[in-house]
Design a protein around this motif. Structure first.
Motif, PDB file in Angstrom:
ATOM      1  N   GLU A 120       0.836  -1.201   0.000  1.00  0.00           N
ATOM      2  CA  GLU A 120       0.000   0.000   0.000  1.00  0.00           C
ATOM      3  C   GLU A 120       0.874   1.256   0.000  1.00  0.00           C
ATOM      4  O   GLU A 120       0.566   2.238  -0.679  1.00  0.00           O
ATOM      5  CB  GLU A 120      -0.943  -0.004   1.208  1.00  0.00           C
ATOM      6  CG  GLU A 120      -2.102  -0.951   1.055  1.00  0.00           C
ATOM      7  CD  GLU A 120      -3.013  -0.993   2.283  1.00  0.00           C
ATOM      8  OE1 GLU A 120      -2.655  -0.413   3.332  1.00  0.00           O
ATOM      9  OE2 GLU A 120      -4.068  -1.618   2.183  1.00  0.00           O
ATOM     10  N   LYS A 121       1.960   1.228   0.757  1.00  0.00           N
ATOM     11  CA  LYS A 121       2.872   2.373   0.796  1.00  0.00           C
ATOM     12  C   LYS A 121       3.490   2.616  -0.584  1.00  0.00           C
ATOM     13  O   LYS A 121       3.639   3.758  -1.020  1.00  0.00           O
ATOM     14  CB  LYS A 121       3.980   2.145   1.829  1.00  0.00           C
ATOM     15  CG  LYS A 121       3.519   2.296   3.252  1.00  0.00           C
ATOM     16  CD  LYS A 121       4.643   2.009   4.231  1.00  0.00           C
ATOM     17  CE  LYS A 121       4.144   2.028   5.654  1.00  0.00           C
ATOM     18  NZ  LYS A 121       5.188   1.674   6.608  1.00  0.00           N
ATOM     19  N   GLU A 122       3.808   1.534  -1.278  1.00  0.00           N
ATOM     20  CA  GLU A 122       4.358   1.657  -2.636  1.00  0.00           C
ATOM     21  C   GLU A 122       3.341   2.272  -3.585  1.00  0.00           C
ATOM     22  O   GLU A 122       3.675   3.097  -4.438  1.00  0.00           O
ATOM     23  CB  GLU A 122       4.802   0.285  -3.165  1.00  0.00           C
ATOM     24  CG  GLU A 122       6.045  -0.257  -2.510  1.00  0.00           C
ATOM     25  CD  GLU A 122       6.391  -1.661  -2.998  1.00  0.00           C
ATOM     26  OE1 GLU A 122       5.892  -2.062  -4.076  1.00  0.00           O
ATOM     27  OE2 GLU A 122       7.132  -2.339  -2.279  1.00  0.00           O
ATOM     28  N   LEU A 123       2.071   1.884  -3.429  1.00  0.00           N
ATOM     29  CA  LEU A 123       1.024   2.427  -4.289  1.00  0.00           C
ATOM     30  C   LEU A 123       0.817   3.920  -4.041  1.00  0.00           C
ATOM     31  O   LEU A 123       0.541   4.683  -4.976  1.00  0.00           O
ATOM     32  CB  LEU A 123      -0.292   1.677  -4.066  1.00  0.00           C
ATOM     33  CG  LEU A 123      -0.357   0.260  -4.614  1.00  0.00           C
ATOM     34  CD1 LEU A 123      -1.658  -0.414  -4.159  1.00  0.00           C
ATOM     35  CD2 LEU A 123      -0.252   0.236  -6.120  1.00  0.00           C
ATOM     36  N   VAL A 124       0.922   4.327  -2.793  1.00  0.00           N
ATOM     37  CA  VAL A 124       0.722   5.739  -2.441  1.00  0.00           C
ATOM     38  C   VAL A 124       1.848   6.578  -3.051  1.00  0.00           C
ATOM     39  O   VAL A 124       1.618   7.709  -3.481  1.00  0.00           O
ATOM     40  CB  VAL A 124       0.650   5.912  -0.913  1.00  0.00           C
ATOM     41  CG1 VAL A 124       0.655   7.377  -0.530  1.00  0.00           C
ATOM     42  CG2 VAL A 124      -0.576   5.222  -0.360  1.00  0.00           C
ATOM     43  N   LYS A 125       3.055   6.037  -3.118  1.00  0.00           N
ATOM     44  CA  LYS A 125       4.206   6.763  -3.653  1.00  0.00           C
ATOM     45  C   LYS A 125       4.041   7.023  -5.156  1.00  0.00           C
ATOM     46  O   LYS A 125       4.609   7.957  -5.706  1.00  0.00           O
ATOM     47  CB  LYS A 125       5.496   5.982  -3.421  1.00  0.00           C
ATOM     48  CG  LYS A 125       5.930   5.964  -1.988  1.00  0.00           C
ATOM     49  CD  LYS A 125       7.205   5.179  -1.853  1.00  0.00           C
ATOM     50  CE  LYS A 125       7.621   5.056  -0.415  1.00  0.00           C
ATOM     51  NZ  LYS A 125       8.859   4.277  -0.243  1.00  0.00           N
ATOM     52  N   MET A 126       3.297   6.201  -5.837  1.00  0.00           N
ATOM     53  CA  MET A 126       3.169   6.322  -7.299  1.00  0.00           C
ATOM     54  C   MET A 126       2.371   7.485  -7.673  1.00  0.00           C
ATOM     55  O   MET A 126       1.690   8.224  -7.501  1.00  0.00           O
ATOM     56  CB  MET A 126       2.561   5.050  -7.887  1.00  0.00           C
ATOM     57  CG  MET A 126       3.418   3.873  -7.699  1.00  0.00           C
ATOM     58  SD  MET A 126       2.573   2.471  -8.456  1.00  0.00           S
ATOM     59  CE  MET A 126       3.943   1.426  -8.749  1.00  0.00           C
TER      60      MET A 126
END
Length: 126
Positions: A120-126
């Motif tokens: 989820e953190k990776e998705l938010v960074k995108m």
């Protein structure tokens, strides 16, 4: 109390109650003048006791033996107590095993949750 009422009260089918009586898992139930089972308070206490013991995993054979000993009278008190102590000890071991499994499952679930959080953190960074 008729078998249908006992069945509903303890969430056991009438067939199960009849079977428990047939195999000696509960003592013979009182019958009325027409031969119909008429459960007394004592009969219901036996049903409740056996249901509780079965739900905790105590073996049917052990419980039948306990009922048989009970019916023999007070001279079997020590034997009955020993039987229950032995079952309690076995149940304590099972509970310890289950506690370990529970803790392992918690760890596994935590790892899945951590993985999900990272994604989820990776998705938010995108």
């Amino acid at each position: 109390m008729l078998i249908a009422e006992v069945s509903k009260k303890y969430d056991l089918s009438p067939d199960t109650l009849r079977y428990y009586e047939k195999i000696g898992l509960i003592p013979a139930v009182n019958r009325n003048s027409k031969g119909i089972r008429d459960y007394t308070d004592d009969d219901c206490r036996w049903v409740d006791f056996i249901k509780c013991m079965r739900s905790s995993g105590l073996p049917v054979a052990t419980l039948i033996e306990y009922v048989r000993l009970y019916q023999q009278g007070d001279e079997t008190i020590a034997t009955r107590k020993n039987l229950l102590v032995e079952q309690r000890n076995q149940l304590a071991l099972k509970m310890e095993e289950m506690k370990k499994v529970f803790e392992r499952l918690d760890g596994k679930i935590d790892r899945y949750e951590q993985t999900i959080l990272e994604k989820e953190k990776e998705l938010v960074k995108m």
